[in-house]
Enzyme design. Sequence first.
Site, PDB file in Angstrom:
ATOM      1  N   GLU A  63      32.910  41.188  40.985  1.00 23.37           N
ATOM      2  CA  GLU A  63      33.352  40.848  39.700  1.00 23.37           C
ATOM      3  C   GLU A  63      33.901  39.357  39.706  1.00 23.37           C
ATOM      4  OE1 GLU A  63      36.707  43.628  38.987  1.00 23.37           O
ATOM      5  OE2 GLU A  63      35.406  45.278  39.058  1.00 23.37           O
ATOM      6  N   ASN A 123      28.244  42.770  42.564  1.00 25.06           N
ATOM      7  CA  ASN A 123      28.738  44.140  41.781  1.00 25.06           C
ATOM      8  C   ASN A 123      29.662  43.496  40.896  1.00 25.06           C
ATOM      9  OD1 ASN A 123      28.921  46.948  41.847  1.00 25.06           O
ATOM     10  ND2 ASN A 123      31.092  46.564  42.408  1.00 25.06           N
ATOM     11  N   HIS A 182      31.244  51.483  34.085  1.00 23.18           N
ATOM     12  CA  HIS A 182      32.553  52.163  33.589  1.00 23.18           C
ATOM     13  C   HIS A 182      32.268  52.276  32.008  1.00 23.18           C
ATOM     14  CE1 HIS A 182      34.267  52.320  37.473  1.00 23.18           C
ATOM     15  NE2 HIS A 182      34.108  51.021  37.466  1.00 23.18           N
ATOM     16  N   GLU A 220      29.442  52.436  40.205  1.00 31.21           N
ATOM     17  CA  GLU A 220      30.977  52.958  39.759  1.00 31.21           C
ATOM     18  C   GLU A 220      30.793  54.101  38.680  1.00 31.21           C
ATOM     19  OE1 GLU A 220      34.058  49.972  40.088  1.00 31.21           O
ATOM     20  OE2 GLU A 220      32.976  49.237  41.766  1.00 31.21           O
ATOM     21  N   ASP A 231      31.332  56.322  35.526  1.00 29.19           N
ATOM     22  CA  ASP A 231      31.982  57.145  34.962  1.00 29.19           C
ATOM     23  C   ASP A 231      31.880  56.942  33.323  1.00 29.19           C
ATOM     24  OD1 ASP A 231      33.826  54.820  34.972  1.00 29.19           O
ATOM     25  OD2 ASP A 231      35.396  55.925  36.113  1.00 29.19           O
TER      26      ASP A 231
HETATM   27  O1  9MR Z   1      39.678  53.024  41.377  1.00 28.28           O
HETATM   28  C1  9MR Z   1      40.431  51.960  41.959  1.00 28.28           C
HETATM   29  C2  9MR Z   1      41.827  52.388  41.629  1.00 28.28           C
HETATM   30  O2  9MR Z   1      42.188  53.501  42.427  1.00 28.28           O
HETATM   31  C3  9MR Z   1      42.573  51.151  42.266  1.00 28.28           C
HETATM   32  O3  9MR Z   1      43.926  51.069  41.838  1.00 28.28           O
HETATM   33  C4  9MR Z   1      42.016  49.711  41.540  1.00 28.28           C
HETATM   34  C5  9MR Z   1      42.741  48.639  41.794  1.00 28.28           C
HETATM   35  O4  9MR Z   1      42.244  47.498  41.241  1.00 28.28           O
HETATM   36  O5  9MR Z   1      40.632  49.731  41.659  1.00 28.28           O
HETATM   37  C6  9MR Z   1      39.917  50.705  41.368  1.00 28.28           C
HETATM   38  O6  9MR Z   1      38.489  50.590  41.611  1.00 28.28           O
HETATM   39  C7  9MR Z   1      38.037  49.483  41.009  1.00 28.28           C
HETATM   40  C8  9MR Z   1      36.633  49.051  41.930  1.00 28.28           C
HETATM   41  O7  9MR Z   1      37.374  48.730  43.196  1.00 28.28           O
HETATM   42  C9  9MR Z   1      36.111  47.591  41.243  1.00 28.28           C
HETATM   43  N1  9MR Z   1      35.576  48.041  40.015  1.00 28.28           N
HETATM   44  C10 9MR Z   1      36.517  48.485  39.275  1.00 28.28           C
HETATM   45  C11 9MR Z   1      37.247  50.000  39.749  1.00 28.28           C
HETATM   46  C12 9MR Z   1      38.243  50.464  38.695  1.00 28.28           C
HETATM   47  O8  9MR Z   1      39.431  49.750  38.402  1.00 28.28           O
END
Ligand code: 9MR
Length: 447
Positions: free
Chosen positions: A159, A201, A237, A264, A266
């Site tokens: 990101e 990513n 997402h 990722e 969903d």
């Molecule tokens: O799913 C993850 C969540 O449990 C955490 O609280 C969050 C913190 O920022 O990160 C989420 O996973 C993220 C991933 O690491 C990067 N892309 C976006 C995902 C969803 O926020």
Amino acid sequence: MGIRPRTVLMSVAAGAALLVSTALVAPSAHAAASTLGAAAAQSGRYFGAATNSFQLSNSAYATILNREFNSIVAENEMKWYANEPQQNSFSFSAGDRLVAHARANGMSVRGHTLLWHAQQPGWAQNLSGTALRNAAINHVTRVATHYRGQIHSWDVVNEAFADGGSGARRDSNLQRTGNDWIEAAFRAARAADPGAKLCYNDYNTDGINAKSTGIYNMVRDFKQRGVPIDCVGFQSHLGTTLAGDYQANLQRFADLGVDVQITELDVAQGPNQASIYERVTRACLAVTRCTGITVWGVWDAASWRDDNPLLFDGNGNKKPAYTSVLNALNSVSGPNPTTAPPTTTAPPPGGGACSASVSLNSWNGGFVATVRVTAGSAAIRGWTVRITLPGGAAVTGTWNAQASGSTGTVSFGNVSYNGQVGAGGSTEFGFQGTGVGPSGTPTCTAT
Ligand code: 9MR
């Protein structure tokens, strides 16, 4: 993104799910597989899920994870805050549990993520400049070394691009260490684990748009300059619609010579959920270099979102989206994705030439110099730049180089992650000083 992160525990609405009977596509060359992982494996792909080590002790959850998926990724436990909570003090136990679980169950592991602007430990959030750059590269090296040989693909950088129409990098403490922080991270990761595929990513890249084009341009530049990048992850997402050029976007990256992965996935619950899942799956299957799909959680109860975006409901029942993905996977037996391991590039031969140029930002009594080092027609392994300061001037701080001396003629040598520069390529370092900045032409010696 139009996506609401989970803020409250949702009670699972049972009974309301509309069961759609989906016409089974007759498989041609093989019997239909009955799990996502086995169905994806028919064309040499993986089908994975994000998980957390504490979830493995929930037997209903673990039964689904182990039965359906042949790849896992740590939802949180391999992030910087989790495995280097104090500087240079590493905590690998949770990530190690996931790797052990994967090995015991014949799954591959995606590594997520080595560097990201979010979920940094507090100590790193408080660093900047050379101290942060060095800490970040040390982190990449130590974590990738710890998991060497066990990771199928690493999200080396996560990101780093801004949302909106700029197509530019996102501002962050890492970005402020210099634009070359991403390539430095990829080089360090390759050196630490030459067998892992190294991915960039990001999200909101699910079609041809300004952000995905910014990333596309970076990947093209990396490939041209020999920066070791093997894959691009599309988080996906998704809401209630899917861009019509989703597959075309994957394909344009694949055409640059990198693998692509859905990392990722969903999709918002709603009338289009099953069909969007199906279209994403079919898009991956249609792109030869799309090597696998990962969903961001096993069942709705575990999702970071509150709109039930996964393939299983909170009771572990298969949703219509599950069936649509399984059928799509079973409908195609090929083509196989590229499975060759990443090529390990031998260090370039030494002896090339280099040149350097300085740009100055001066004020009364001080200056910041940005120095660009450019390789000649042959790649170089290392460099030293000599710069002569006028009388009374002194270097007070340096980043992305090692300074020797502070007054008169000062030598700046490369550091571990920026010595190698491909033919015609360049890298930057900088220094700050008191007095008047340099005005002559620097000399550059390549090693
Ligand atoms: O799913 C993850 C969540 O449990 C955490 O609280 C969050 C913190 O920022 O990160 C989420 O996973 C993220 C991933 O690491 C990067 N892309 C976006 C995902 C969803 O926020």
